[in-house]
Design a protein around this motif. Structure first.
Motif, PDB file in Angstrom:
ATOM      1  N   LEU B 226       0.922  -1.053   0.364  1.00 52.83           N
ATOM      2  CA  LEU B 226      -0.214   0.105   0.136  1.00 52.83           C
ATOM      3  C   LEU B 226       1.073   1.132  -0.174  1.00 52.83           C
ATOM      4  O   LEU B 226       0.388   2.304  -0.525  1.00 52.83           O
ATOM      5  N   PHE B 227       1.686   1.327   0.335  1.00 53.57           N
ATOM      6  CA  PHE B 227       2.552   2.699   0.827  1.00 53.57           C
ATOM      7  C   PHE B 227       3.738   2.459  -0.771  1.00 53.57           C
ATOM      8  O   PHE B 227       4.069   3.551  -0.674  1.00 53.57           O
ATOM      9  N   THR B 228       3.524   1.437  -0.962  1.00 50.72           N
ATOM     10  CA  THR B 228       4.689   1.702  -1.704  1.00 50.72           C
ATOM     11  C   THR B 228       4.102   2.400  -4.086  1.00 50.72           C
ATOM     12  O   THR B 228       4.462   2.630  -3.961  1.00 50.72           O
ATOM     13  N   THR B 229       3.071   0.795  -3.787  1.00 55.11           N
ATOM     14  CA  THR B 229       1.993   0.853  -4.703  1.00 55.11           C
ATOM     15  C   THR B 229       1.010   0.687  -4.836  1.00 55.11           C
ATOM     16  O   THR B 229      -0.052  -0.077  -4.874  1.00 55.11           O
ATOM     17  N   PRO B 230       0.284   2.800  -4.162  1.00 51.32           N
ATOM     18  CA  PRO B 230      -1.010   2.223  -3.757  1.00 51.32           C
ATOM     19  C   PRO B 230      -1.753   2.264  -5.167  1.00 51.32           C
ATOM     20  O   PRO B 230      -1.903   2.275  -6.321  1.00 51.32           O
ATOM     21  N   LYS B 231      -2.992   1.806  -5.271  1.00 50.08           N
ATOM     22  CA  LYS B 231      -4.063   1.106  -6.330  1.00 50.08           C
ATOM     23  C   LYS B 231      -4.642   2.359  -6.792  1.00 50.08           C
ATOM     24  O   LYS B 231      -5.110   2.473  -7.681  1.00 50.08           O
ATOM     25  N   VAL B 232      -4.982   2.948  -5.674  1.00 45.78           N
ATOM     26  CA  VAL B 232      -6.359   3.846  -5.757  1.00 45.78           C
ATOM     27  C   VAL B 232      -5.600   4.971  -5.615  1.00 45.78           C
ATOM     28  O   VAL B 232      -5.073   5.250  -5.284  1.00 45.78           O
ATOM     29  N   SER B 233      -5.913   6.393  -6.825  1.00 54.04           N
ATOM     30  CA  SER B 233      -5.611   7.516  -7.124  1.00 54.04           C
ATOM     31  C   SER B 233      -5.001   8.236  -5.577  1.00 54.04           C
ATOM     32  O   SER B 233      -4.965   8.992  -5.695  1.00 54.04           O
ATOM     33  N   ARG B 234      -6.543   7.842  -4.564  1.00 51.18           N
ATOM     34  CA  ARG B 234      -6.756   8.455  -4.367  1.00 51.18           C
ATOM     35  C   ARG B 234      -6.439   8.478  -2.470  1.00 51.18           C
ATOM     36  O   ARG B 234      -5.489   9.425  -1.561  1.00 51.18           O
ATOM     37  N   THR B 235      -5.251   7.087  -3.138  1.00 50.54           N
ATOM     38  CA  THR B 235      -4.599   6.610  -1.733  1.00 50.54           C
ATOM     39  C   THR B 235      -3.434   6.941  -1.610  1.00 50.54           C
ATOM     40  O   THR B 235      -2.313   7.968  -0.934  1.00 50.54           O
ATOM     41  N   LYS B 236      -3.014   7.567  -3.697  1.00 55.93           N
ATOM     42  CA  LYS B 236      -1.762   8.056  -3.103  1.00 55.93           C
ATOM     43  C   LYS B 236      -1.555   9.287  -3.470  1.00 55.93           C
ATOM     44  O   LYS B 236      -0.447   9.508  -2.291  1.00 55.93           O
ATOM     45  N   GLN B 237      -2.782  10.196  -3.064  1.00 56.79           N
ATOM     46  CA  GLN B 237      -3.091  11.401  -3.237  1.00 56.79           C
ATOM     47  C   GLN B 237      -2.689  11.909  -1.759  1.00 56.79           C
ATOM     48  O   GLN B 237      -1.238  12.437  -1.386  1.00 56.79           O
ATOM     49  N   PHE B 238      -2.969  10.991  -0.683  1.00 60.31           N
ATOM     50  CA  PHE B 238      -3.767  11.063   0.300  1.00 60.31           C
ATOM     51  C   PHE B 238      -1.988  10.318   1.183  1.00 60.31           C
ATOM     52  O   PHE B 238      -1.454  11.266   1.948  1.00 60.31           O
ATOM     53  N   LEU B 239      -1.437   9.682   0.505  1.00 60.68           N
ATOM     54  CA  LEU B 239       0.381   9.794   1.171  1.00 60.68           C
ATOM     55  C   LEU B 239       1.317  10.380   0.816  1.00 60.68           C
ATOM     56  O   LEU B 239       1.894  10.842   1.639  1.00 60.68           O
ATOM     57  N   ALA B 240       0.921  11.361  -0.503  1.00 61.28           N
ATOM     58  CA  ALA B 240       1.685  12.237  -0.981  1.00 61.28           C
ATOM     59  C   ALA B 240       1.458  13.201  -0.213  1.00 61.28           C
ATOM     60  O   ALA B 240       2.584  13.754   0.503  1.00 61.28           O
ATOM     61  N   GLU B 241       0.780  13.736   0.486  1.00 59.83           N
ATOM     62  CA  GLU B 241       0.425  14.947   1.862  1.00 59.83           C
ATOM     63  C   GLU B 241       0.714  14.407   2.637  1.00 59.83           C
ATOM     64  O   GLU B 241       2.110  15.000   2.820  1.00 59.83           O
ATOM     65  N   ILE B 242       0.643  13.601   3.214  1.00 56.60           N
ATOM     66  CA  ILE B 242       1.028  12.899   4.160  1.00 56.60           C
ATOM     67  C   ILE B 242       2.258  12.375   4.697  1.00 56.60           C
ATOM     68  O   ILE B 242       2.923  13.703   5.330  1.00 56.60           O
ATOM     69  N   LEU B 243       2.949  12.343   4.041  1.00 63.29           N
ATOM     70  CA  LEU B 243       4.287  12.247   3.917  1.00 63.29           C
ATOM     71  C   LEU B 243       5.182  13.599   3.458  1.00 63.29           C
ATOM     72  O   LEU B 243       6.377  13.693   4.241  1.00 63.29           O
ATOM     73  N   ALA B 244       4.681  14.361   2.951  1.00 63.94           N
ATOM     74  CA  ALA B 244       5.022  15.354   2.402  1.00 63.94           C
ATOM     75  C   ALA B 244       5.184  16.260   3.853  1.00 63.94           C
ATOM     76  O   ALA B 244       6.181  17.252   3.564  1.00 63.94           O
ATOM     77  N   THR B 245       3.880  16.626   4.777  1.00 61.06           N
ATOM     78  CA  THR B 245       4.164  17.384   5.857  1.00 61.06           C
ATOM     79  C   THR B 245       4.738  16.448   6.899  1.00 61.06           C
ATOM     80  O   THR B 245       5.290  17.196   7.989  1.00 61.06           O
TER      81      THR B 245
END
Ligand code: ATP
Ligand code: MG
Lengths: 237, 246
Positions: B226-245
């Motif tokens: 899930l953290f490396t290859t999320p299947k859903v774009s919504r997940t990808k977006q959330f992870l990008a946001e949270i890891l950026a902060t």
């Protein structure tokens, strides 16, 4: 200095009547507290009708001056009893009427005090209690009530002192309490020494309230001290 | 061991949870992640009976029923088999650290005082607070308070412990201690369901990550996936946001 020794002399004469005042107060406070507790419960009931009834009761009682309450109970109650139960209670000791009036008067502010103290306890603790397996009643009794009690204490003491003062109207229906005693002394002296006599009476009331204050603040302190016996060092974080 | 299916929850007109499923096996460490307001807390509160569901089924501790059919007794059974660690600790303020832990053992589990104390002492030792038995909650730091919260939960030996953002009320320097305790619990095989924003904990400790948004489970999987290859774009977006902060 002559004034002072006179006052002390009157204190001695009034003092035997103190037990009437204390008896009336203690009984009214005891029953009034239980009654107030039930009212507080009612005010937080899930049933709208119960909440509504208790709220009306509390607001009416709080708005009633003590002297009026005493008269209503003294003159009204025998009337009601005759009408409803065909009972004649005019022969009751007058003290009973005062106790009923003061109990009603005391229950209203106490209901408010208990309710707001209860609401002031953080309720997350209730959920925590339920999830360690306690029942709602166990959580209430063991966790919430003791905390609410401490919060309520100062306001409760104020109400007790108020009740004590309202009780000074007891003489109006002919119960020989300290006030009545003081009046007798003044009239026996043909109106002389009124200042010293009532001064003595005020002194007694003052000492009683001081004692109540002192008792409550030391109870509070004891509670807090229990929390501070441990030196608050926080080394091993 | 715990199966929730088709869980629904509304608050007024708003649907907060829509058709949520969850399966927890013995020894699982499941992390729940997702944006604020996605319904994570509500989800755990329903499972632990602090909140009522509007639909759905629960299988747990011998119960196999729709939420609507749970009796008082079932509710008590569920409560006695779960542990809950709250975001803001919710320690009993009128009790000492030790009493916070023994309370449930004595009152609910009816153990003797001595037995309860022995269990509590070892639970407190486990969270590193053996020396704090006689402190009151007001005398503890947030990190210590939360570790008492954890000790209180584990002492009861529940089948599963739920954690609702156990570190989010803590100062950053206190987070590590609490996470350390949780890692240790996980290593000992405790079954845990954890809402967290600590992605490193989710990645390192859990064996399943569930991403929720707007009352739906958007994606679930092993953390490595899930953290490396999320299947859903919504997940990808959330992870990008949270890891950026972070
Ligand atoms: N008692 C309640 N009454 C009405 N609405 C509620 C209640 N509790 C929660 N909600 C709403 O339900 C939604 C989900 O809340 P919830 O606390 O479960 O979200 P969350 O995922 O835990 O968010 P966060 O990450 O901020 O803790 C929110 O929109 C919230 O406003
Ligand atoms: Mg939440």
């Amino acid at each position: 200095m002559k004034e002072l020794s006179l006052i002390l002399q009157f204190v001695q004469q009034i003092l035997p009547a103190i037990w009437i005042t204390l008896l009336i107060s203690v009984i009214s406070i005891g029953i009034g507290t239980i009654f107030g507790f039930l009212l507080a419960w009612g005010k937080m009931s899930r049933l709208k009708s119960v909440r509504w009834l208790t709220s009306i009761y509390v607001s009416v009682i709080r708005a009633t001056p003590a002297i009026i309450m005493i008269f209503i109970v003294y003159y009204g109650l025998p009337f009601l009893f005759k009408g409803w139960f065909h009972l004649n209670i005019e022969g009751w000791q007058r003290m009973y009427f005062v106790i009923i009036a003061l109990t009603l008067l005391f229950s209203a502010p106490v209901a408010e005090i208990m309710r707001s103290a209860y609401l002031a306890v953080p309720k997350g603790q209730q959920e925590a209690g339920l999830l360690v397996g306690m029942t709602k009643f166990q959580v209430f009794y063991r966790i919430l009530l003791p905390q609410a009690f401490v919060i309520a204490l100062p306001n409760f003491a104020n109400s007790v002192i108020n009740l004590l003062k309202e009780g000074a109207l007891t003489f109006t229906i002919g119960v020989v309490d300290m006030v009545a005693k003081a009046q007798m002394i003044v009239s026996n002296n043909s109106g002389g020494f009124a200042f010293e006599t009532y001064g003595a009476l005020a002194l007694i009331y003052w000492v009683i309230s001081l004692a109540i204050d002192k008792f409550v603040s030391s109870a509070e302190k004891a509670y807090r001290r229990k929390r501070q016996t441990i030196d608050g060092s926080r080394e091993a974080v | 061991m715990l199966t929730i299916s088709h869980l629904k929850k509304r608050f007024g007109q708003r649907t907060i949870l829509e058709d949520i499923d969850l399966t927890v096996h013995q020894g699982d460490v499941i992390t729940l992640i997702g944006p604020s307001g996605s319904g994570k807390t509500t989800f755990l509160r329903i499972i632990t009976t602090l909140e009522q569901a509007d639909g759905g089924h629960i299988q747990f501790a011998g119960i196999d029923k729709d939420f609507a059919d749970l009796t008082k007794r079932d509710i008590q059974t569920i409560r006695r088999n779960v542990g809950f660690v709250f975001q803001n600790y919710n320690l009993f303020n009128n009790k000492t650290v030790l009493q916070n832990v023994t309370e449930g053992l004595i009152v609910a589990q009816k153990r003797s005082k001595a037995a309860a104390k022995a269990i509590a002492v070892s639970a407190l030792a486990k969270v590193g607070l053996a020396d704090f038995q006689d402190y009151y909650p007001s005398q503890l730091s947030g990190g210590q308070a939360q570790r008492v919260g954890i000790a209180r939960a584990i002492a009861l030996n529940p089948k599963v412990i739920f954690f609702d953002e156990p570190t989010s009320a803590l100062d950053p320097e206190l987070v590590t201690d609490v996470l350390q305790v949780m890692r240790q619990l996980a290593a000992e095989g405790m079954t845990m369901v954890v809402i967290t924003h600590q992605m490193s904990f989710a990645r390192d400790v859990s064996n399943q990550v569930i991403f929720m948004a707007d009352g739906h489970v958007i994606e679930k999987g092993q953390p490595s996936q899930l953290f490396t290859t999320p299947k859903v774009s919504r997940t990808k977006q959330f992870l990008a946001e949270i890891l950026a902060t972070v």
